[in-house]
Design an enzyme around this catalytic site. Structure first.
Site, PDB file in Angstrom:
ATOM      1  N   ARG A 113      24.191  -4.860   6.372  1.00 34.78           N
ATOM      2  CA  ARG A 113      24.002  -4.760   7.582  1.00 34.78           C
ATOM      3  C   ARG A 113      24.976  -5.004   8.678  1.00 34.78           C
ATOM      4  O   ARG A 113      25.003  -4.175   9.546  1.00 34.78           O
ATOM      5  CB  ARG A 113      22.558  -5.668   7.970  1.00 34.78           C
ATOM      6  CG  ARG A 113      22.234  -5.486   9.375  1.00 34.78           C
ATOM      7  CD  ARG A 113      20.880  -6.116   9.363  1.00 34.78           C
ATOM      8  NE  ARG A 113      20.952  -7.703   9.082  1.00 34.78           N
ATOM      9  CZ  ARG A 113      20.151  -8.607   8.934  1.00 34.78           C
ATOM     10  NH1 ARG A 113      18.914  -8.182   9.450  1.00 34.78           N
ATOM     11  NH2 ARG A 113      20.113  -9.579   8.554  1.00 34.78           N
ATOM     12  N   TYR A 173      10.408 -17.782  -1.672  1.00 36.14           N
ATOM     13  CA  TYR A 173      11.883 -17.336  -2.341  1.00 36.14           C
ATOM     14  C   TYR A 173      11.419 -16.938  -3.953  1.00 36.14           C
ATOM     15  O   TYR A 173      12.030 -15.915  -4.249  1.00 36.14           O
ATOM     16  CB  TYR A 173      12.928 -18.268  -2.176  1.00 36.14           C
ATOM     17  CG  TYR A 173      14.166 -17.908  -2.945  1.00 36.14           C
ATOM     18  CD1 TYR A 173      15.095 -16.995  -2.296  1.00 36.14           C
ATOM     19  CD2 TYR A 173      14.656 -18.410  -4.191  1.00 36.14           C
ATOM     20  CE1 TYR A 173      16.359 -16.493  -2.946  1.00 36.14           C
ATOM     21  CE2 TYR A 173      16.033 -18.094  -4.503  1.00 36.14           C
ATOM     22  CZ  TYR A 173      16.737 -17.296  -4.211  1.00 36.14           C
ATOM     23  OH  TYR A 173      17.820 -16.994  -4.455  1.00 36.14           O
ATOM     24  N   LYS A 194      31.622  -7.096   8.791  1.00 33.62           N
ATOM     25  CA  LYS A 194      31.608  -7.772   7.512  1.00 33.62           C
ATOM     26  C   LYS A 194      31.969  -6.614   6.644  1.00 33.62           C
ATOM     27  O   LYS A 194      32.820  -6.720   5.399  1.00 33.62           O
ATOM     28  CB  LYS A 194      30.536  -8.502   7.057  1.00 33.62           C
ATOM     29  CG  LYS A 194      30.481  -9.935   7.513  1.00 33.62           C
ATOM     30  CD  LYS A 194      29.256 -10.753   7.232  1.00 33.62           C
ATOM     31  CE  LYS A 194      29.058 -12.053   7.850  1.00 33.62           C
ATOM     32  NZ  LYS A 194      28.130 -12.997   7.598  1.00 33.62           N
ATOM     33  N   SER A 227      19.022 -11.564  -9.310  1.00 35.86           N
ATOM     34  CA  SER A 227      17.644 -12.403  -9.133  1.00 35.86           C
ATOM     35  C   SER A 227      18.311 -13.893  -8.685  1.00 35.86           C
ATOM     36  O   SER A 227      18.920 -14.154  -7.842  1.00 35.86           O
ATOM     37  CB  SER A 227      16.856 -12.661 -10.367  1.00 35.86           C
ATOM     38  OG  SER A 227      15.515 -13.421 -10.072  1.00 35.86           O
ATOM     39  N   ASP A 262      19.784  -1.712   7.452  1.00 35.10           N
ATOM     40  CA  ASP A 262      18.972  -2.716   7.103  1.00 35.10           C
ATOM     41  C   ASP A 262      18.097  -2.686   5.873  1.00 35.10           C
ATOM     42  O   ASP A 262      17.248  -1.828   6.301  1.00 35.10           O
ATOM     43  CB  ASP A 262      18.050  -3.068   8.673  1.00 35.10           C
ATOM     44  CG  ASP A 262      17.407  -4.234   8.660  1.00 35.10           C
ATOM     45  OD1 ASP A 262      17.306  -4.931   7.510  1.00 35.10           O
ATOM     46  OD2 ASP A 262      16.848  -4.507   9.727  1.00 35.10           O
ATOM     47  N   LYS A 303      11.955 -13.397  -6.316  1.00 35.92           N
ATOM     48  CA  LYS A 303      12.642 -13.176  -7.319  1.00 35.92           C
ATOM     49  C   LYS A 303      11.932 -13.038  -8.612  1.00 35.92           C
ATOM     50  O   LYS A 303      12.340 -12.117  -9.444  1.00 35.92           O
ATOM     51  CB  LYS A 303      13.667 -14.451  -7.161  1.00 35.92           C
ATOM     52  CG  LYS A 303      14.544 -14.421  -6.214  1.00 35.92           C
ATOM     53  CD  LYS A 303      15.399 -13.302  -6.079  1.00 35.92           C
ATOM     54  CE  LYS A 303      16.534 -13.310  -4.918  1.00 35.92           C
ATOM     55  NZ  LYS A 303      17.579 -12.484  -4.916  1.00 35.92           N
TER      56      LYS A 303
END
Length: 276
Positions: free
Chosen positions: A7, A130, A11, A116, A36, A134
């Protein structure tokens, strides 16, 4: 040839410059795509496909590592937290995979690695959302492995431990003490070490990839969570046949220890409230 999709444009530019410098004096064709991954499938696919030949026809290895974590107790997480993590950690990776798969199947070669986490093998205090995202990657990976094998396309699922990155530092600012104490047992690994493990796992076409030198807990978890997947080696088969009872005993001891941590911290909170 390298394609980086993320995004943050600044960077992306920095990563491109770093890759080009590392490749010197050889030329490096580095393409960047600002996207995004929390957008819809269609928007993500469209953004990644704008690179035409690079994104759709020449991708040999796709390493899909988008993700973030908001480690908080279940009741402290709002709907937006859940939606953000599911959209980025799960759906964003699936949309990116759809963008590169048609050309891989057409060429009958290529490899996709989904990143993962050890939090995608075992649920830990504070990681309800989270771990849900995953763990979901695991189900998608298993189905894709079966779908793509007849087309010559490989798939891997990678389970990194805690990795020393800015994202981890940000996560630690809000991480519950229970989560810190439990996850701290495994230790913190450098980004370089983890990246090296990912590359080695993808190059060897390993199905479940454990990374981090000396990551014994990750190695044990990989064998305990292999499920119905075929064995990648005779060593993996041997360990699964003869050492799983020992691993089960170790896991029971670990779970007892983790539950004790949670009970200790809960009692400290109760005592603190009573003292007030």
């Amino acid at each position: 040839r390298v394609v980086i999709a993320a995004r943050n444009k600044d960077k992306l530019a920095a990563a491109k410059a770093e890759i080009e410098a590392a490749a010197a004096p050889r030329p490096a064709a580095v393409e960047t795509v600002s996207v995004d991954l929390t957008k819809s499938f269609e928007e993500v696919e469209a953004a990644l496909s704008k690179n035409g030949a690079v994104a759709r026809q020449e991708v040999e290895f796709a390493i899909l590592c988008a993700g973030e974590s908001t480690p908080q107790p279940f009741e402290a997480l709002g709907g937006r937290d859940w939606e953000q993590m599911l959209r980025l950690n799960l759906l964003g990776c699936m949309a990116a995979a759809r963008a590169v798969l048609p050309a891989m199947k057409e060429r009958r070669r290529g490899h996709i690695a989904f990143i993962s986490s050890m939090g995608g093998q075992v649920g830990v205090y504070g990681f309800s959302a989270y771990s849900a995202s995953k763990f979901a990657l695991r189900g998608a990976f298993e189905a894709l492995r079966m779908e793509l094998k007849p087309h010559g396309v490989g798939v891997s699922l990678v389970f990194p431990p805690d990795t020393d990155t800015p994202c981890f530092a940000k996560e630690n600012e809000i991480k519950p003490i229970e989560c810190k104490r439990i996850s701290g047992k495994v230790g913190l690994y450098s980004a370089e070490d983890v990246a090296r493990g990912i590359v080695n796992g993808v190059e060897s076409a390993t199905s479940l990839v454990v990374v981090g030198d000396g990551n014994v807990d990750g190695w044990m978890l990989n064998h305990m969570t292999v499920g119905l997947l075929p064995s990648d080696s005779w060593v993996q088969l041997f360990v699964g046949l003869f050492l799983l009872p020992l691993f089960r005993l170790i896991s029971i001891a670990n779970t007892w220890y983790f539950d004790r941590i949670c009970a200790e911290e809960a009692e400290k909170r109760r005592s603190s409230l009573a003292a007030q």
